[in-house]
Design a protein around this motif. Structure first.
Motif, mmCIF file in Angstrom:
data_model
loop_
_atom_site.group_PDB
_atom_site.id
_atom_site.type_symbol
_atom_site.label_atom_id
_atom_site.label_comp_id
_atom_site.label_asym_id
_atom_site.label_seq_id
_atom_site.Cartn_x
_atom_site.Cartn_y
_atom_site.Cartn_z
ATOM 1 N N GLY A 123 11.421 -91.254 52.090
ATOM 2 C CA GLY A 123 10.690 -90.154 51.468
ATOM 3 C C GLY A 123 11.621 -89.073 50.941
ATOM 4 N N ILE A 124 12.658 -88.741 51.709
ATOM 5 C CA ILE A 124 13.639 -87.741 51.272
ATOM 6 C C ILE A 124 14.395 -88.230 50.038
ATOM 7 N N LEU A 125 14.790 -89.488 50.040
ATOM 8 C CA LEU A 125 15.519 -90.037 48.899
ATOM 9 C C LEU A 125 14.668 -90.001 47.634
ATOM 10 N N TYR A 126 13.390 -90.292 47.785
ATOM 11 C CA TYR A 126 12.505 -90.254 46.615
ATOM 12 C C TYR A 126 12.366 -88.833 46.087
ATOM 13 N N LEU A 127 12.152 -87.867 46.991
ATOM 14 C CA LEU A 127 12.028 -86.465 46.585
ATOM 15 C C LEU A 127 13.322 -85.984 45.916
ATOM 16 N N ALA A 128 14.462 -86.307 46.517
ATOM 17 C CA ALA A 128 15.742 -85.866 45.965
ATOM 18 C C ALA A 128 15.982 -86.466 44.586
ATOM 19 N N TRP A 129 15.651 -87.736 44.413
ATOM 20 C CA TRP A 129 15.814 -88.387 43.109
ATOM 21 C C TRP A 129 14.894 -87.762 42.065
ATOM 22 N N ARG A 130 13.650 -87.512 42.467
ATOM 23 C CA ARG A 130 12.671 -86.972 41.524
ATOM 24 C C ARG A 130 13.006 -85.541 41.120
ATOM 25 N N GLN A 131 13.502 -84.729 42.058
ATOM 26 C CA GLN A 131 13.776 -83.315 41.790
ATOM 27 C C GLN A 131 15.260 -83.025 41.555
ATOM 28 N N LYS A 132 16.086 -84.087 41.563
ATOM 29 C CA LYS A 132 17.542 -83.935 41.358
ATOM 30 C C LYS A 132 18.160 -82.988 42.399
ATOM 31 N N LEU A 133 17.898 -83.278 43.665
ATOM 32 C CA LEU A 133 18.404 -82.483 44.774
ATOM 33 C C LEU A 133 19.449 -83.279 45.558
#
Length: 292
Positions: A123-133
């Motif tokens: 879930g964190i990896l998906y959020l980071a990829w989507r928001q460029k974090l």
């Protein structure tokens, strides 16, 4: 002398009969039952969310307040789906694959911490990829919040009278309703103290009193290292699941210990290499949205 004293105490002290008459079900709502275990998950998520917002208000946060709401959603989904699928794959693959409909019966219990970790990480990896974090720094902040759920979850295990330890003659041995007549190690409480309280205090000190938050991977590395060592140690006094007794006898380690070994190795690597990653972190005022 110490052994003699413990033996004397054991011989003069009645075993504790637990879990103190507490019903695992808080209230029945028609066909549904509200359980302490469900409440532990709920309050663990709420406390983690509250603490995460507190951490994000400090300089150098890896994401903005708006990202926290999405993170809680993905994290909760990861805990539930990852925890359940992890239990199915790691602990009862044959039984569940023969009866796949049983996988959906979450109310019957059966969650894996190691599966939950994988689910939350995805879930964190998906959020980071989507928001460029920065995915690794988000892991650091989430790791600081996870001990809330671990502590409450282990207390719920104790109330449920499950995951108890091996038979013992120690004065604090507990007779569990499903554990037979012998007093057993309250291994759930050992895990609550180590995985919950101790781990929170270590990460609290590192975040607020050191530069660990500016060294990507150091906090999450400490989390999985301390958890892995704690879980590995407690498993020596914890009774393996009935269907995994033969596995433990053959491999000489419990399933939880085998699953903890990769965590210990990965945690050591992240902690020992964290200083090399500090240069990529730029501290910013608390009111700015993020630092990548």
């Amino acid at each position: 002398m110490i052994d003699a004293l413990m033996t004397m105490l054991a011989s003069t002290t009645e075993p504790i009969r637990g879990p103190f008459g507490i019903d695992p079900v808080i209230v029945h709502l028609g066909p549904l039952a509200l359980r302490w275990y469900s409440l532990a998950y709920l309050f663990g998520i709420i406390l983690a969310w509250w603490y995460l917002l507190k951490l994000l208000r400090q300089p150098g946060a890896p994401m903005a307040r708006r990202h926290a709401d999405d993170l809680v959603f993905y994290g909760t989904l990861g805990v539930i789906l990852g925890g359940r699928l992890g239990y199915v794959i790691f602990y009862k693959p044959v039984e569940y694959f023969q009866n796949p409909a049983e996988i959906l019966r979450l109310w019957d219990g059966g969650m894996s911490f190691h599966g939950g970790v994988i689910g939350v990480s995805l879930g964190i990896l998906y959020l980071a990829w989507r928001q460029k974090l920065d995915w690794l720094r988000i892991h650091d902040y989430v790791a600081c919040c996870a001990p809330f759920g671990l502590f409450l979850g282990r207390l719920a295990n104790f109330v449920n009278g499950e995951l108890w330890g091996a038979p013992t003659d120690l004065p604090w041995g507990v007779v569990f309703p499903t554990g037979g007549a012998l007093p057993r190690q309250p291994s759930q409480l050992y895990e609550a103290a180590l995985e919950g309280l101790l781990l929170f205090l270590i990460l609290f000190y590192m975040f607020w009193r050191t530069r660990a938050r500016y060294q990507p991977g150091k906090l999450v590395g400490t989390f999985i290292l301390v958890y892995g060592v704690s879980r590995f140690a407690v498993e020596f006094v914890r009774e393996p699941d009935e269907h995994l007794v033969h596995f433990a006898q053959v491999t000489h380690l419990h399933m939880g210990q085998w699953l903890s070994l990769p965590m210990i190795v990965a945690g050591l690597y992240l902690v020992l290499t964290a200083n090399k990653r500090e240069a990529r972190v730029r501290p910013v005022p608390a009111d700015e949205p993020a630092a990548a």
